[in-house]
Design a protein around this motif. Structure first.
Motif, PDB file in Angstrom:
ATOM      1  N   ALA A   1      -0.088 -11.393-115.739  1.00 37.05           N
ATOM      2  CA  ALA A   1       0.346 -10.109-115.188  1.00 37.05           C
ATOM      3  C   ALA A   1       0.202 -10.190-113.683  1.00 37.05           C
ATOM      4  CB  ALA A   1      -0.504  -8.975-115.754  1.00 37.05           C
ATOM      5  N   HIS A   2       1.275  -9.962-112.948  1.00 35.36           N
ATOM      6  CA  HIS A   2       1.253 -10.068-111.489  1.00 35.36           C
ATOM      7  C   HIS A   2       1.099  -8.689-110.839  1.00 35.36           C
ATOM      8  CE1 HIS A   2       3.360 -13.856-112.620  1.00 35.36           C
ATOM      9  NE2 HIS A   2       2.671 -14.339-111.599  1.00 35.36           N
ATOM     10  N   GLY A   3       0.489  -8.702-109.676  1.00 35.66           N
ATOM     11  CA  GLY A   3       0.301  -7.463-108.950  1.00 35.66           C
ATOM     12  C   GLY A   3       1.609  -6.775-108.590  1.00 35.66           C
ATOM     13  N   TYR A   4       2.625  -7.565-108.224  1.00 37.28           N
ATOM     14  CA  TYR A   4       3.902  -6.993-107.786  1.00 37.28           C
ATOM     15  C   TYR A   4       5.079  -7.413-108.666  1.00 37.28           C
ATOM     16  CZ  TYR A   4       1.215  -6.146-103.521  1.00 37.28           C
ATOM     17  OH  TYR A   4       0.260  -5.745-102.628  1.00 37.28           O
ATOM     18  N   PHE A   5       5.123  -8.671-109.072  1.00 36.82           N
ATOM     19  CA  PHE A   5       6.310  -9.200-109.732  1.00 36.82           C
ATOM     20  C   PHE A   5       6.372  -8.825-111.202  1.00 36.82           C
ATOM     21  CE2 PHE A   5       8.302 -12.553-112.313  1.00 36.82           C
ATOM     22  CZ  PHE A   5       9.601 -12.426-111.844  1.00 36.82           C
ATOM     23  N   HIS A   6       7.575  -8.464-111.621  1.00 33.33           N
ATOM     24  CA  HIS A   6       7.913  -8.387-113.038  1.00 33.33           C
ATOM     25  C   HIS A   6       9.388  -8.722-113.144  1.00 33.33           C
ATOM     26  CE1 HIS A   6       8.639  -6.907-117.121  1.00 33.33           C
ATOM     27  NE2 HIS A   6       7.326  -7.026-117.286  1.00 33.33           N
ATOM     28  N   HIS A   7       9.730  -9.554-114.120  1.00 34.32           N
ATOM     29  CA  HIS A   7      11.107 -10.059-114.188  1.00 34.32           C
ATOM     30  C   HIS A   7      12.128  -8.943-114.346  1.00 34.32           C
ATOM     31  CE1 HIS A   7      11.462  -9.462-118.584  1.00 34.32           C
ATOM     32  NE2 HIS A   7      10.175  -9.762-118.615  1.00 34.32           N
ATOM     33  N   SER A   8      11.754  -7.840-114.976  1.00 36.80           N
ATOM     34  CA  SER A   8      12.696  -6.741-115.151  1.00 36.80           C
ATOM     35  C   SER A   8      12.640  -5.713-114.023  1.00 36.80           C
ATOM     36  CB  SER A   8      12.420  -6.031-116.494  1.00 36.80           C
ATOM     37  OG  SER A   8      11.172  -5.362-116.454  1.00 36.80           O
ATOM     38  N   ASP A   9      11.746  -5.929-113.070  1.00 33.20           N
ATOM     39  CA  ASP A   9      11.566  -4.970-111.976  1.00 33.20           C
ATOM     40  C   ASP A   9      11.229  -5.732-110.691  1.00 33.20           C
ATOM     41  OD1 ASP A   9      11.310  -2.482-110.715  1.00 33.20           O
ATOM     42  OD2 ASP A   9       9.174  -2.319-111.210  1.00 33.20           O
ATOM     43  N   PRO A  10      12.196  -6.497-110.147  1.00 32.86           N
ATOM     44  CA  PRO A  10      11.899  -7.381-109.011  1.00 32.86           C
ATOM     45  C   PRO A  10      11.805  -6.681-107.664  1.00 32.86           C
ATOM     46  CG  PRO A  10      14.204  -7.573-109.614  1.00 32.86           C
ATOM     47  CD  PRO A  10      13.577  -6.669-110.645  1.00 32.86           C
ATOM     48  N   GLY A  11      12.253  -5.429-107.589  1.00 31.93           N
ATOM     49  CA  GLY A  11      12.289  -4.743-106.308  1.00 31.93           C
ATOM     50  C   GLY A  11      10.973  -4.722-105.553  1.00 31.93           C
ATOM     51  N   PRO A  12       9.827  -4.413-106.214  1.00 32.52           N
ATOM     52  CA  PRO A  12       8.563  -4.366-105.473  1.00 32.52           C
ATOM     53  C   PRO A  12       8.192  -5.684-104.796  1.00 32.52           C
ATOM     54  CG  PRO A  12       8.343  -3.171-107.524  1.00 32.52           C
ATOM     55  CD  PRO A  12       9.686  -3.849-107.572  1.00 32.52           C
ATOM     56  N   LEU A  13       8.458  -6.823-105.436  1.00 29.91           N
ATOM     57  CA  LEU A  13       8.144  -8.097-104.789  1.00 29.91           C
ATOM     58  C   LEU A  13       9.060  -8.322-103.594  1.00 29.91           C
ATOM     59  CD1 LEU A  13       6.325 -10.596-104.915  1.00 29.91           C
ATOM     60  CD2 LEU A  13       8.102 -11.713-106.289  1.00 29.91           C
ATOM     61  N   ILE A  14      10.318  -7.902-103.690  1.00 33.78           N
ATOM     62  CA  ILE A  14      11.233  -8.004-102.551  1.00 33.78           C
ATOM     63  C   ILE A  14      10.709  -7.153-101.397  1.00 33.78           C
ATOM     64  CG2 ILE A  14      13.559  -7.468-101.749  1.00 33.78           C
ATOM     65  CD1 ILE A  14      14.539  -8.087-104.608  1.00 33.78           C
ATOM     66  N   ALA A  15      10.242  -5.944-101.725  1.00 38.89           N
ATOM     67  CA  ALA A  15       9.692  -5.067-100.691  1.00 38.89           C
ATOM     68  C   ALA A  15       8.475  -5.695-100.036  1.00 38.89           C
ATOM     69  CB  ALA A  15       9.310  -3.716-101.300  1.00 38.89           C
ATOM     70  N   ARG A  16       7.646  -6.345-100.845  1.00 36.11           N
ATOM     71  CA  ARG A  16       6.447  -6.975-100.288  1.00 36.11           C
ATOM     72  C   ARG A  16       6.836  -8.116 -99.360  1.00 36.11           C
ATOM     73  NH1 ARG A  16       2.060  -4.980 -98.667  1.00 36.11           N
ATOM     74  NH2 ARG A  16       0.318  -6.430 -98.664  1.00 36.11           N
ATOM     75  N   ALA A  17       7.874  -8.865 -99.711  1.00 34.43           N
ATOM     76  CA  ALA A  17       8.347  -9.945 -98.853  1.00 34.43           C
ATOM     77  C   ALA A  17       8.880  -9.388 -97.538  1.00 34.43           C
ATOM     78  CB  ALA A  17       9.418 -10.756 -99.573  1.00 34.43           C
ATOM     79  N   PHE A  18       9.634  -8.290 -97.595  1.00 32.73           N
ATOM     80  CA  PHE A  18      10.117  -7.653 -96.372  1.00 32.73           C
ATOM     81  C   PHE A  18       8.959  -7.195 -95.508  1.00 32.73           C
ATOM     82  CE2 PHE A  18      14.361  -6.784 -98.427  1.00 32.73           C
ATOM     83  CZ  PHE A  18      15.114  -7.421 -97.458  1.00 32.73           C
ATOM     84  N   ALA A  19       7.911  -6.679 -96.136  1.00 29.58           N
ATOM     85  CA  ALA A  19       6.763  -6.172 -95.386  1.00 29.58           C
ATOM     86  C   ALA A  19       6.105  -7.275 -94.567  1.00 29.58           C
ATOM     87  CB  ALA A  19       5.747  -5.553 -96.340  1.00 29.58           C
ATOM     88  N   PHE A  20       6.102  -8.494 -95.094  1.00 31.35           N
ATOM     89  CA  PHE A  20       5.489  -9.602 -94.375  1.00 31.35           C
ATOM     90  C   PHE A  20       6.327 -10.035 -93.176  1.00 31.35           C
ATOM     91  CE2 PHE A  20       1.606 -10.906 -96.090  1.00 31.35           C
ATOM     92  CZ  PHE A  20       1.593 -10.675 -97.462  1.00 31.35           C
ATOM     93  N   THR A  21       7.621  -9.722 -93.216  1.00 30.37           N
ATOM     94  CA  THR A  21       8.494 -10.181 -92.134  1.00 30.37           C
ATOM     95  C   THR A  21       8.916  -9.060 -91.200  1.00 30.37           C
ATOM     96  OG1 THR A  21      10.437  -9.872 -93.536  1.00 30.37           O
ATOM     97  CG2 THR A  21       9.391 -12.043 -93.567  1.00 30.37           C
ATOM     98  N   ARG A  22       8.412  -7.839 -91.442  1.00 30.42           N
ATOM     99  CA  ARG A  22       8.823  -6.712 -90.620  1.00 30.42           C
ATOM    100  C   ARG A  22       8.260  -6.837 -89.208  1.00 30.42           C
ATOM    101  NH1 ARG A  22       4.176  -4.952 -93.155  1.00 30.42           N
ATOM    102  NH2 ARG A  22       2.782  -3.642 -91.909  1.00 30.42           N
ATOM    103  N   LYS A  23       8.841  -6.090 -88.291  1.00 27.58           N
ATOM    104  CA  LYS A  23       8.311  -6.033 -86.938  1.00 27.58           C
ATOM    105  C   LYS A  23       7.003  -5.252 -86.934  1.00 27.58           C
ATOM    106  CE  LYS A  23      12.847  -6.198 -84.723  1.00 27.58           C
ATOM    107  NZ  LYS A  23      13.801  -5.501 -83.834  1.00 27.58           N
ATOM    108  N   PRO A  24       6.048  -5.638 -86.080  1.00 29.33           N
ATOM    109  CA  PRO A  24       4.752  -4.952 -86.060  1.00 29.33           C
ATOM    110  C   PRO A  24       4.909  -3.455 -85.879  1.00 29.33           C
ATOM    111  CG  PRO A  24       4.685  -6.917 -84.701  1.00 29.33           C
ATOM    112  CD  PRO A  24       6.118  -6.729 -85.100  1.00 29.33           C
ATOM    113  N   GLY A  25       4.190  -2.710 -86.758  1.00 26.53           N
ATOM    114  CA  GLY A  25       4.161  -1.265 -86.643  1.00 26.53           C
ATOM    115  C   GLY A  25       5.319  -0.560 -87.302  1.00 26.53           C
TER     116      GLY A  25
END
Length: 406
Positions: free
Chosen positions: A360-384
């Protein structure tokens, strides 16, 4: 009693605990809405969130947050409200008259909520329940904390009185810190504020965490997880964990502890496994980081609690979650991997990278991938950028994995 598909509103959708609650409630037949203040809030990106509300950070202005939350509930009726962290639970509890005119919360009296987040009280009541903490004492000042550490013996763990404290209408979070010397202790107290708990640091102790729902007649839906890794390494949350069998007597001791505190609702109790006895080290009276593991193992705690609050019949739930299910927190595991590579610890790096079954993953689920995509965006966002909070309430349409919230 609510008939049909009830509506649940989950706050703090930035947190993986809220994401797990959102998924668990949706699977149990709820229409779920989420509240968050950040663009990349993982709960907002889940297909299980039917409506998304943007509110300011509850830590910035607690009363204003609850007032705007009450406005949302007045315009968009929901049946039950589930706080996703202490950051919203504490102000909701303190100003409950504003929201409970519109929605059920199930929260016990505010005095009980404050008892449940009091780490000093936990130490006292844990001893009475047979779950005595490691040697601990209270430091009312920085100097008293140093004196306490001398008696306990360095290193020590310095903990805040409460995870969140209020100053001038805003909430400030403090976290436990492992202190190696007296300078560390002085810095910790300066950061956390007094009083603090000064606790013996137990080397190589295994951490287990017991979670469930406490109702008036006792605890239900118990899940016990043994931590294999935490992040941060010495005093952090579960990075890799596995459900295990409940030992004899633990459920009764946990129920006794919660009864002494007065808590009813979802809970997570962290314990040290001291080879023959368990020692309580932290109580979280709310949804928690590895909640997805409990749900995957058969204990859908958000549904159990919300069904109880609304007087609904819950789906059958075993007395304890199934053992052998693994939990991995992607952020922490990635940090562990790079930490091991930097230290040339190839064995640990290989262990972190090794695929595992029944996960069981904190963010990923094969039928609900959006949260992991959001987490990836969060790591690459501009500060603040993700920290910016809107000044008004917005209702956003459901998003798909390929279409993030605007």
């Amino acid at each position: 009693m609510v008939s049909g598909r009830p509506r649940a509103l989950v706050t703090d959708a930035e947190e993986r605990s809220a994401l797990a609650a959102c998924r668990g409630l949706s699977e149990a037949g709820y229409d779920v809405s989420t509240v968050a203040h950040g663009r990349f809030a993982v709960g907002h990106w889940s297909r299980h969130s039917k409506k998304r509300f943007s509110l300011p950070d509850p830590r910035a202005d607690s009363l204003a947050y609850v007032e705007q939350l009450a406005d949302v509930l007045a315009e968009e009726p929901h049946d039950v409200l589930l706080p996703g962290s202490e950051a919203s639970m504490l102000p909701i509890s303190a100003h409950r008259e504003l929201v409970e005119a519109h929605v059920a919360t199930g929260l016990p009296e505010h005095e009980v909520v404050l008892r449940a987040v009091d780490k000093l009280l936990l130490q006292q009541e844990a001893a009475s329940a047979g779950l005595a903490s490691p040697q601990s004492t209270v430091g009312d000042t920085a100097e008293a904390a140093v004196d306490a550490a001398r008696r306990v013996g360095l290193p020590v763990v310095v903990k805040p009185w409460r995870s969140f404290t209020e100053q001038a209408g805003s909430l400030h979070k403090g976290t436990a810190r492992v202190c190696l010397d007296e300078d560390d202790i002085l810095a910790a107290v300066a950061n956390l504020g007094a009083p603090v708990a000064v606790q013996e640091f137990v080397e190589d102790a295994r951490i287990v965490s017991c979670a469930g729902v406490r109702l008036e007649h006792g605890v239900v839906g118990l899940a016990l997880a043994r931590y294999s890794r935490t992040w941060p390494p010495q005093a952090g949350s579960a990075s890799l964990a596995r459900t295990v069998e409940l030992p004899d007597g633990l459920a009764e001791a946990v129920d006794d502890l919660l009864r002494r505190i007065g808590w009813t609702g979802i809970f997570e109790l962290e314990l040290l496994d001291l080879s023959g006895r368990f020692a309580a080290i932290d109580l979280n009276p709310r949804v928690f980081g590895w909640l997805v593991l409990a749900i995957r193992a058969g204990a859908n705690l958000p549904a159990l609690w919300c069904d109880h609050v609304l007087g609904r019949a819950s789906a059958p739930c075993d007395s304890a979650a199934r053992p052998g299910i693994v939990y991995r927190w992607e952020d922490a595991e990635l940090r562990w991997f790079f930490r091991a590579l930097r230290g040339l610890d190839l064995g640990t790096a290989a262990s972190v990278a090794r695929p595992r079954s029944h996960v069981a993953h904190g963010y990923f689920h094969h039928s609900d991938p959006g949260p992991l995509i959001a987490r990836a965006f969060a790591f690459t966002r501009k500060p603040g950028r993700a920290a910016q909070s809107p000044s008004n309430v917005k209702v956003e349409a459901p998003a798909t994995a390929a279409q993030p919230p605007p």
